[in-house]
Scaffold this motif. Sequence first.
Motif, PDB file in Angstrom:
ATOM      1  N   VAL A  81       0.954  -1.178  -0.139  1.00 56.94           N
ATOM      2  CA  VAL A  81      -0.104   0.182   0.003  1.00 56.94           C
ATOM      3  C   VAL A  81       0.995   1.147   0.082  1.00 56.94           C
ATOM      4  CG1 VAL A  81      -1.760   1.165   1.363  1.00 56.94           C
ATOM      5  CG2 VAL A  81      -1.939  -1.127   1.331  1.00 56.94           C
ATOM      6  N   ALA A  82       2.063   1.081   0.727  1.00 58.65           N
ATOM      7  CA  ALA A  82       2.987   2.403   0.866  1.00 58.65           C
ATOM      8  C   ALA A  82       3.388   2.532  -0.723  1.00 58.65           C
ATOM      9  CB  ALA A  82       4.242   2.105   1.460  1.00 58.65           C
ATOM     10  N   ASP A  83       3.459   1.710  -1.459  1.00 53.02           N
ATOM     11  CA  ASP A  83       3.885   1.919  -2.994  1.00 53.02           C
ATOM     12  C   ASP A  83       2.735   3.024  -3.853  1.00 53.02           C
ATOM     13  OD1 ASP A  83       6.346   0.450  -2.583  1.00 53.02           O
ATOM     14  OD2 ASP A  83       5.390  -1.324  -3.588  1.00 53.02           O
ATOM     15  N   VAL A  84       1.689   2.483  -3.521  1.00 52.20           N
ATOM     16  CA  VAL A  84       0.344   3.307  -3.865  1.00 52.20           C
ATOM     17  C   VAL A  84       0.328   4.640  -3.300  1.00 52.20           C
ATOM     18  CG1 VAL A  84      -1.904   3.228  -4.278  1.00 52.20           C
ATOM     19  CG2 VAL A  84      -0.885   1.070  -4.247  1.00 52.20           C
ATOM     20  N   ALA A  85       1.005   4.733  -2.162  1.00 54.19           N
ATOM     21  CA  ALA A  85       0.796   6.200  -1.499  1.00 54.19           C
ATOM     22  C   ALA A  85       1.880   6.900  -2.200  1.00 54.19           C
ATOM     23  CB  ALA A  85       1.132   6.057  -0.168  1.00 54.19           C
ATOM     24  N   ASP A  86       2.943   6.189  -2.422  1.00 55.18           N
ATOM     25  CA  ASP A  86       4.100   6.930  -3.292  1.00 55.18           C
ATOM     26  C   ASP A  86       3.632   7.421  -4.735  1.00 55.18           C
ATOM     27  OD1 ASP A  86       6.168   6.865  -1.269  1.00 55.18           O
ATOM     28  OD2 ASP A  86       6.900   5.134  -2.054  1.00 55.18           O
ATOM     29  N   TYR A  87       3.130   6.505  -5.265  1.00 58.12           N
ATOM     30  CA  TYR A  87       2.525   6.557  -6.695  1.00 58.12           C
ATOM     31  C   TYR A  87       1.520   7.820  -6.799  1.00 58.12           C
ATOM     32  CZ  TYR A  87      -0.796   5.262 -10.289  1.00 58.12           C
ATOM     33  OH  TYR A  87      -1.580   5.279 -11.569  1.00 58.12           O
ATOM     34  N   ILE A  88       0.600   7.960  -5.829  1.00 60.08           N
ATOM     35  CA  ILE A  88      -0.430   9.073  -5.851  1.00 60.08           C
ATOM     36  C   ILE A  88       0.224  10.355  -5.396  1.00 60.08           C
ATOM     37  CG2 ILE A  88      -2.293   9.900  -4.447  1.00 60.08           C
ATOM     38  CD1 ILE A  88      -3.441   6.892  -3.974  1.00 60.08           C
ATOM     39  N   GLY A  89       1.244  10.352  -4.682  1.00 58.00           N
ATOM     40  CA  GLY A  89       1.991  11.545  -4.258  1.00 58.00           C
ATOM     41  C   GLY A  89       2.629  11.969  -5.512  1.00 58.00           C
ATOM     42  N   GLU A  90       3.257  11.281  -6.327  1.00 58.46           N
ATOM     43  CA  GLU A  90       3.849  11.467  -7.433  1.00 58.46           C
ATOM     44  C   GLU A  90       2.912  12.326  -8.686  1.00 58.46           C
ATOM     45  OE1 GLU A  90       5.964   8.219  -8.906  1.00 58.46           O
ATOM     46  OE2 GLU A  90       7.232   8.006  -7.303  1.00 58.46           O
ATOM     47  N   ILE A  91       1.902  11.495  -8.662  1.00 56.55           N
ATOM     48  CA  ILE A  91       0.924  12.090  -9.578  1.00 56.55           C
ATOM     49  C   ILE A  91       0.238  13.569  -9.267  1.00 56.55           C
ATOM     50  CG2 ILE A  91      -1.550  11.846 -10.535  1.00 56.55           C
ATOM     51  CD1 ILE A  91      -1.143   8.670 -10.440  1.00 56.55           C
ATOM     52  N   LEU A 130      -2.514   2.521   6.411  1.00 56.22           N
ATOM     53  CA  LEU A 130      -3.458   3.733   6.354  1.00 56.22           C
ATOM     54  C   LEU A 130      -2.285   4.808   6.089  1.00 56.22           C
ATOM     55  CD1 LEU A 130      -6.228   4.863   6.484  1.00 56.22           C
ATOM     56  CD2 LEU A 130      -5.929   5.153   8.845  1.00 56.22           C
ATOM     57  N   TYR A 131      -2.542   5.671   5.126  1.00 51.17           N
ATOM     58  CA  TYR A 131      -1.612   6.887   4.860  1.00 51.17           C
ATOM     59  C   TYR A 131      -2.021   8.269   4.503  1.00 51.17           C
ATOM     60  CZ  TYR A 131       1.967   3.082   4.415  1.00 51.17           C
ATOM     61  OH  TYR A 131       2.726   1.890   4.676  1.00 51.17           O
ATOM     62  N   LEU A 132      -1.614   9.338   5.049  1.00 52.61           N
ATOM     63  CA  LEU A 132      -1.904  10.347   4.718  1.00 52.61           C
ATOM     64  C   LEU A 132      -0.858  11.282   3.667  1.00 52.61           C
ATOM     65  CD1 LEU A 132      -3.117  13.332   6.962  1.00 52.61           C
ATOM     66  CD2 LEU A 132      -1.559  13.712   5.125  1.00 52.61           C
ATOM     67  N   VAL A 133      -1.346  11.332   2.576  1.00 55.05           N
ATOM     68  CA  VAL A 133      -0.379  11.922   1.419  1.00 55.05           C
ATOM     69  C   VAL A 133      -0.413  13.353   1.553  1.00 55.05           C
ATOM     70  CG1 VAL A 133       0.214  11.766  -0.970  1.00 55.05           C
ATOM     71  CG2 VAL A 133      -0.897   9.618   0.029  1.00 55.05           C
ATOM     72  N   TYR A 134       0.557  14.152   1.604  1.00 49.85           N
ATOM     73  CA  TYR A 134       0.524  15.398   1.641  1.00 49.85           C
ATOM     74  C   TYR A 134       0.613  16.011   0.028  1.00 49.85           C
ATOM     75  CZ  TYR A 134       1.543  15.444   6.726  1.00 49.85           C
ATOM     76  OH  TYR A 134       1.455  15.081   8.217  1.00 49.85           O
ATOM     77  N   ILE A 140       2.490   9.892   5.740  1.00 50.58           N
ATOM     78  CA  ILE A 140       2.784   9.330   7.208  1.00 50.58           C
ATOM     79  C   ILE A 140       1.692   8.448   7.115  1.00 50.58           C
ATOM     80  CG2 ILE A 140       3.646  11.457   7.983  1.00 50.58           C
ATOM     81  CD1 ILE A 140       1.269  12.072   9.259  1.00 50.58           C
ATOM     82  N   THR A 141       1.794   7.530   8.541  1.00 49.48           N
ATOM     83  CA  THR A 141       0.775   6.767   8.726  1.00 49.48           C
ATOM     84  C   THR A 141       0.147   7.122  10.107  1.00 49.48           C
ATOM     85  OG1 THR A 141       0.173   4.269   8.871  1.00 49.48           O
ATOM     86  CG2 THR A 141       2.189   5.226   9.752  1.00 49.48           C
ATOM     87  N   ALA A 142      -0.906   6.475  10.496  1.00 42.65           N
ATOM     88  CA  ALA A 142      -1.522   6.673  11.933  1.00 42.65           C
ATOM     89  C   ALA A 142      -0.722   6.255  13.027  1.00 42.65           C
ATOM     90  CB  ALA A 142      -2.899   6.219  11.789  1.00 42.65           C
ATOM     91  N   SER A 143      -0.741   6.641  14.018  1.00 42.23           N
ATOM     92  CA  SER A 143       0.120   6.012  15.219  1.00 42.23           C
ATOM     93  C   SER A 143      -0.928   5.237  16.071  1.00 42.23           C
ATOM     94  CB  SER A 143       0.395   7.165  16.099  1.00 42.23           C
ATOM     95  OG  SER A 143      -0.533   8.073  16.793  1.00 42.23           O
ATOM     96  N   GLU A 144      -0.345   4.342  17.019  1.00 45.91           N
ATOM     97  CA  GLU A 144      -1.247   3.551  17.639  1.00 45.91           C
ATOM     98  C   GLU A 144      -1.838   4.380  18.732  1.00 45.91           C
ATOM     99  OE1 GLU A 144       0.431   0.114  19.518  1.00 45.91           O
ATOM    100  OE2 GLU A 144       1.450  -0.679  17.793  1.00 45.91           O
ATOM    101  N   LEU A 145      -1.234   5.256  19.323  1.00 43.76           N
ATOM    102  CA  LEU A 145      -2.102   6.270  20.284  1.00 43.76           C
ATOM    103  C   LEU A 145      -3.132   6.875  19.589  1.00 43.76           C
ATOM    104  CD1 LEU A 145      -1.936   7.295  23.240  1.00 43.76           C
ATOM    105  CD2 LEU A 145      -0.419   9.002  22.346  1.00 43.76           C
ATOM    106  N   TYR A 146      -3.044   7.527  18.500  1.00 43.64           N
ATOM    107  CA  TYR A 146      -4.107   8.128  17.739  1.00 43.64           C
ATOM    108  C   TYR A 146      -4.314   7.584  16.627  1.00 43.64           C
ATOM    109  CZ  TYR A 146      -3.385  11.738  21.316  1.00 43.64           C
ATOM    110  OH  TYR A 146      -3.316  12.420  22.732  1.00 43.64           O
ATOM    111  N   PRO A 147      -5.204   6.460  16.425  1.00 45.59           N
ATOM    112  CA  PRO A 147      -5.124   5.671  15.180  1.00 45.59           C
ATOM    113  C   PRO A 147      -6.131   6.222  14.089  1.00 45.59           C
ATOM    114  CG  PRO A 147      -6.456   4.400  16.958  1.00 45.59           C
ATOM    115  CD  PRO A 147      -5.863   5.892  17.460  1.00 45.59           C
ATOM    116  N   TYR A 148      -5.825   7.315  13.850  1.00 47.23           N
ATOM    117  CA  TYR A 148      -6.842   7.911  12.734  1.00 47.23           C
ATOM    118  C   TYR A 148      -6.001   8.975  11.936  1.00 47.23           C
ATOM    119  CZ  TYR A 148      -7.447  11.810  16.207  1.00 47.23           C
ATOM    120  OH  TYR A 148      -7.030  12.778  16.972  1.00 47.23           O
ATOM    121  N   LEU A 149      -6.629   9.256  10.979  1.00 44.92           N
ATOM    122  CA  LEU A 149      -6.151  10.346  10.003  1.00 44.92           C
ATOM    123  C   LEU A 149      -7.081  11.222   9.569  1.00 44.92           C
ATOM    124  CD1 LEU A 149      -3.448   8.562   7.803  1.00 44.92           C
ATOM    125  CD2 LEU A 149      -2.919   9.887   9.799  1.00 44.92           C
TER     126      LEU A 149
END
Length: 251
Positions: A81-91, A130-134, A140-149
Amino acid sequence: MTYCLAIAIEDGLVFCSDSRTNAGPDRVSTYSKMHRFSVAYDRSLVLLSAGNLATSQAVVAQIQRDLEEDASFNILKARYVADVADYIGEISVREQAKYQASSAPGAGPGFNANATFILGGQIKGHPQALYLVYPEGNHITASELYPYLQIGEAKYGKPILDRIVRPDTPYETAMRCALVSMDSTIRSNATVGPPLECLFYRNDSLKPHARYFTLEERHPYLAKLRQSWDDNIREAFTKLPPLNEVFADAE
């Protein structure tokens, strides 16, 4: 403005998004900000978008085009899934640069082509992610303490997430929490509004998204949720400790 959020729990992933793109005095426009891509028993991915609508539409269109043309890399060929996040970020970076370049002469200093995305899902053989693409293309991904984006108008809906959501939260609770977070934002910001889209992906299922629904402005469940939340907040407030002790100490 918009508001989208995703929650990572042990049961799976919860996604929720509004659909409002404009809320002027003469016109209210809506557009879905939840995009789904899946191949049964191989991969299941959900993309949420916020920011410049032209950029986010161009990103989704390019993803679809790469799939149709069987490009050297597309979301069906990704191993992680991280590869897809990179791909979306590039586009996204490429499309932002294109719009900024083409619009710069007449757009003025206020033009902003930025778009932000939340990508979540699972690819066979790997855990859910789960990733947030800037807008800059990194993620970045969600943390265990706050598992949401969150993306978009995030501040109004954050308190309920901080108080309720944990990794072991049941998915139905997480979905209700997402809807309360969304409704709290709608209450405080007119640029966020229905229809609301909500989806649950069950961890390791690798199936098309069966638990998906939309709620229009006048949907009975949304009205009931709002009324119940308002009533219970007011009741909880009346039960807060009185200030008598504070006043007594000050005298």
